[in-house]
Design an enzyme around this catalytic site. Sequence first.
Site, PDB file in Angstrom:
ATOM      1  CD  GLU A  59       6.832  75.331 -61.488  1.00  0.00           C
ATOM      2  OE1 GLU A  59       5.905  76.005 -60.980  1.00  0.00           O
ATOM      3  OE2 GLU A  59       6.953  74.108 -61.313  1.00  0.00           O
ATOM      4  CG  HIS A 128       4.031  66.032 -67.924  1.00  0.00           C
ATOM      5  ND1 HIS A 128       2.834  66.616 -67.599  1.00  0.00           N
ATOM      6  CD2 HIS A 128       4.732  65.958 -66.762  1.00  0.00           C
ATOM      7  CE1 HIS A 128       2.809  66.872 -66.304  1.00  0.00           C
ATOM      8  NE2 HIS A 128       3.951  66.488 -65.768  1.00  0.00           N
TER       9      HIS A 128
END
Lengths: 324, 326
Positions: A59, A128
């Site tokens: 990322e 999540h």
Amino acid sequence: MAQITFREAISRALREAMQDERVFIMGQDIGSYGGAYAVTKGFLAEYGPERIRETPIAESVISGAGAGAAIAGLRPIVELMTINFSFLAMDQIINHAAKVRYMSGGQLTCPLIVRTVTGGGASVGATHSQSLEGWFASVPGLRVAVPSTPYDALGLFRSSLQQEDPVIFVEHALLYSSRGEVPDEPYVVPFGKADIKRIGTDVTIVAYARMAMVAMRAAEELESRGISAEVVDLQTLSPLDGDTVAASVQKTNHAVVVEETWYTGGFGATVVGLIQERVFDYLNAPVARVAGVEVPMPYSRHLEQASIPDESRIIQAVESTLGR
Amino acid sequence: MKLQETLEKNQLLDFYRQMFLIRRFEEMSAEQYTLGNIRGFLHLYIGEEAIAVGAINSLLPQDYVVTHYRDHGHALAKGMDPNAVMAELFGKSTGCSKGKGGSMHLFDAEKRFMGGYAIVGGQLPLAVGLALASKYKKEDSLVMCFLGDGAINEGEFHESLNLASLWKLPVIFFVENNLYGMGAAVDQTLVFHDEIYKFARAYKMPTARVDGMDVMKVMEATKKAVESVRGGGGPYLIEAMAYRFRGHSMADPIEYRAKAEEERWKKKDPIVTFNKRFVSEKVATKKELDQLEKEIEEIVENAVKFADESPFPEPDALYEDVYGSK
Ligand SMILES: Cc1ncc(C[n+]2csc(CCOP(=O)(O)OP(=O)(O)O)c2C)c(N)n1
Ligand SMILES: [Mg+2]
């Protein structure tokens, strides 16, 4: 006017964006897989691997390379699979993309768009299911868009492409399949302009993204109970449209601020702050907040539902604010 | 090889001039720091001048440089105006970043000096992005990205090398291994510390190690790298062995390393040794070099004068350049 899904609206926005040769998209599994939320399905075949760039699961470099390419004059669109993974990109987004213009005395420009997915409710557990867009909104130099309908998604994405600054474009996971009308004629939804999704006279409910939709359903129920609620959808957290919020509260004299993330440090606190600073004298009751329960998101369905604000909690907050 | 078998006299003198400028600029910065004219963190490049000069002089004007917070040397070698750099250190509106970056955040977009960055390892992903843009636009410009040995420990180093190599991007990762991070020696922090350049092999990237105290060797190694990268060979890593003669920053009392070690390295002073070679190989006379040094002295004095006489930013500047769009 066509009915399309939120997902289709984003795909359409991306296709429009791709008409500009400076635009390319990069992210994890956006190629053959078509994107974790299927937004870029078919894009690889259509535009080829130079412009639909499959990246490693890294990322930081994905975001930073996006920033670097933006500084060099391109218009990269980076997809971070979910906002939970943006933690691994915080350095590049906050220390770099958001800072280069200021630190360079205006010499560098970083028109990077980071698309990412926020929100809970999909039974994917604590790591999540977070809603962290408010954190980004507190960083000067960044812009944060938080659409709630297909119309807004397309319109706000068009505006994102016009920005000369890094934009965090936040898509709520549970909204992708929602439907809405989107005109064929060109339009934009401007940054920094909240949308009054519903006009009312008794109370102002401020919300954004999926919570704006929940607030709309709550408002319908409230109407059947004789309460007229105005729903203000923020559209962008940065810039924040304080004027529309203040004007609405000035009219209704009551406010309830709704968000999906935790109460402590939630973006809603900023909205409450501006309301009391600007229209304190018009308030007939303290501003109420409805926020996520302060626990890591549980997996089990009923527990998860209990942690995310819903219509009933909004209704309860409104009624108590109105002293009913 | 003799100096003049590699470069013309005027180029050699230019190398000397640049290294000496950096040295004197840094010494003057230290002085101005003690006087209170420069605040915050100040990281001096003294001892490492041969790296910036040897490496950056092997680039073309359209090539990008990005680096870490120890950035004055790289900025000057890329041709930035010493006045604008000194004014930046003073926090003046005439500074290269309008006084809003400071010592660690120098920028000159026109010169393609794309910044000093103060988050260890943070500049690497940006360098990858600049290189990506260059390849995407089919421009003939490569990116030289400087980093310290400490940055190897950051995930961003590995993410960046992998992506740069995967996409065959035109970027040179230039590791300045000065054997220390802030106060920790590399062998205390990095398992594979004695052959850092070999990290590149895990990413199938050509790599080289060079004596960073010798400007000619740095230049030769860089030329090779530049040729390979410009030829489409993908990224390249160079590890230059060096030593910072001063503390990590002005705040560092340097209690973590032995005096004897310092003395040993100072014998390899890149400027003193270069000066000696000039004289012994009769490239230039002592008188010529003295004259050149005097000119540099004046440039540095003028930079301070310029910085001193420049105004601080207007209060309104606080709000400028946060956003490009309303
Ligand atoms: C991410 C991050 N962690 C820690 C620091 C504090 N810090 C600044 S410089 C430095 C040492 C870096 O050493 P190295 O990369 O070898 O560069 P050198 O100073 O030796 O040139 C540290 C730990 C920082 N700026 N950024
Ligand atoms: Mg070091």
